[in-house]
Scaffold this motif. Structure first.
Motif, PDB file in Angstrom:
ATOM      1  N   SER A  59     -24.065  23.014  48.249  1.00  0.00           N
ATOM      2  CA  SER A  59     -22.851  22.514  48.905  1.00  0.00           C
ATOM      3  C   SER A  59     -22.762  20.988  48.880  1.00  0.00           C
ATOM      4  CB  SER A  59     -22.782  23.019  50.343  1.00  0.00           C
ATOM      5  OG  SER A  59     -23.888  22.539  51.076  1.00  0.00           O
ATOM      6  N   ASP A  60     -23.878  20.298  48.771  1.00  0.00           N
ATOM      7  CA  ASP A  60     -23.866  18.836  48.724  1.00  0.00           C
ATOM      8  C   ASP A  60     -23.243  18.374  47.416  1.00  0.00           C
ATOM      9  OD1 ASP A  60     -24.975  16.228  49.939  1.00  0.00           O
ATOM     10  OD2 ASP A  60     -25.678  16.177  47.853  1.00  0.00           O
ATOM     11  N   ILE A  61     -22.179  17.585  47.498  1.00  0.00           N
ATOM     12  CA  ILE A  61     -21.412  17.192  46.312  1.00  0.00           C
ATOM     13  C   ILE A  61     -22.251  16.341  45.353  1.00  0.00           C
ATOM     14  CG2 ILE A  61     -20.359  15.122  47.312  1.00  0.00           C
ATOM     15  CD1 ILE A  61     -18.569  17.581  45.030  1.00  0.00           C
ATOM     16  N   LEU A  62     -23.119  15.490  45.879  1.00  0.00           N
ATOM     17  CA  LEU A  62     -23.947  14.633  45.032  1.00  0.00           C
ATOM     18  C   LEU A  62     -24.919  15.468  44.203  1.00  0.00           C
ATOM     19  CD1 LEU A  62     -24.821  11.766  44.199  1.00  0.00           C
ATOM     20  CD2 LEU A  62     -26.415  11.811  46.107  1.00  0.00           C
ATOM     21  N   ILE A  63     -25.652  16.331  44.855  1.00  0.00           N
ATOM     22  CA  ILE A  63     -26.635  17.175  44.163  1.00  0.00           C
ATOM     23  C   ILE A  63     -25.930  18.138  43.214  1.00  0.00           C
ATOM     24  CG2 ILE A  63     -28.523  18.831  44.467  1.00  0.00           C
ATOM     25  CD1 ILE A  63     -29.139  16.027  45.553  1.00  0.00           C
ATOM     26  N   SER A  64     -24.838  18.729  43.667  1.00  0.00           N
ATOM     27  CA  SER A  64     -24.080  19.658  42.832  1.00  0.00           C
ATOM     28  C   SER A  64     -23.557  18.964  41.576  1.00  0.00           C
ATOM     29  CB  SER A  64     -22.925  20.246  43.638  1.00  0.00           C
ATOM     30  OG  SER A  64     -22.186  21.141  42.856  1.00  0.00           O
ATOM     31  N   SER A  65     -23.057  17.744  41.733  1.00  0.00           N
ATOM     32  CA  SER A  65     -22.565  16.982  40.582  1.00  0.00           C
ATOM     33  C   SER A  65     -23.687  16.686  39.594  1.00  0.00           C
ATOM     34  CB  SER A  65     -21.946  15.662  41.046  1.00  0.00           C
ATOM     35  OG  SER A  65     -20.842  15.895  41.858  1.00  0.00           O
ATOM     36  N   LEU A  66     -24.828  16.277  40.117  1.00  0.00           N
ATOM     37  CA  LEU A  66     -25.956  15.952  39.239  1.00  0.00           C
ATOM     38  C   LEU A  66     -26.485  17.196  38.520  1.00  0.00           C
ATOM     39  CD1 LEU A  66     -27.803  13.284  41.385  1.00  0.00           C
ATOM     40  CD2 LEU A  66     -26.309  12.949  39.405  1.00  0.00           C
ATOM     41  N   LEU A  67     -26.452  18.331  39.175  1.00  0.00           N
ATOM     42  CA  LEU A  67     -26.835  19.577  38.511  1.00  0.00           C
ATOM     43  C   LEU A  67     -25.840  19.913  37.399  1.00  0.00           C
ATOM     44  CD1 LEU A  67     -28.046  21.704  41.534  1.00  0.00           C
ATOM     45  CD2 LEU A  67     -29.412  21.070  39.532  1.00  0.00           C
TER      46      LEU A  67
END
Length: 108
Positions: A59-67
């Protein structure tokens, strides 16, 4: 992680990490083709699929984006593995002497 959103530097962090992820894959392409040839392309397909699935569940946008960046960099690496083989055949990169016959048999 809260302070990152407060300071509005999410985009900068994503940009820096994207740059680092792409840079990380550069030597991996060279080494993977050298040691395994193009037959290792499916590893990157699996990594990409795993990255997309993980991105969907975070759900975290930063981690999700990096993935997501990691996943699509993995997919791009599939193309680069085959391009790297062409660069080796042109003499731009060293040929693995243990696999020399493989290059000669399948020369394009």
């Amino acid at each position: 992680m809260e302070w990152i959103s407060t300071c509005h530097i999410d985009g900068i962090i994503i940009g820096i990490c994207t740059f680092l992820i792409i840079g990380f894959f550069h030597p991996i392409v060279i080494k993977a083709e050298y040691y395994f040839g193009t037959r290792c392309w499916w590893w990157f397909l699996l990594l990409g699929i795993a990255g997309i699935v993980a991105s969907l569940f975070i759900s975290d946008i930063l981690i999700s984006s990096l993935l997501g960046v990691f996943a699509f960099s993995s997919f791009w690496t599939i193309k680069e593995i085959f391009d790297q083989r062409k660069r080796v055949l042109k003499g731009w990169f060293p040929m693995n002497p243990k696999r020399k016959q493989e290059y000669l048999d399948n020369e394009e």
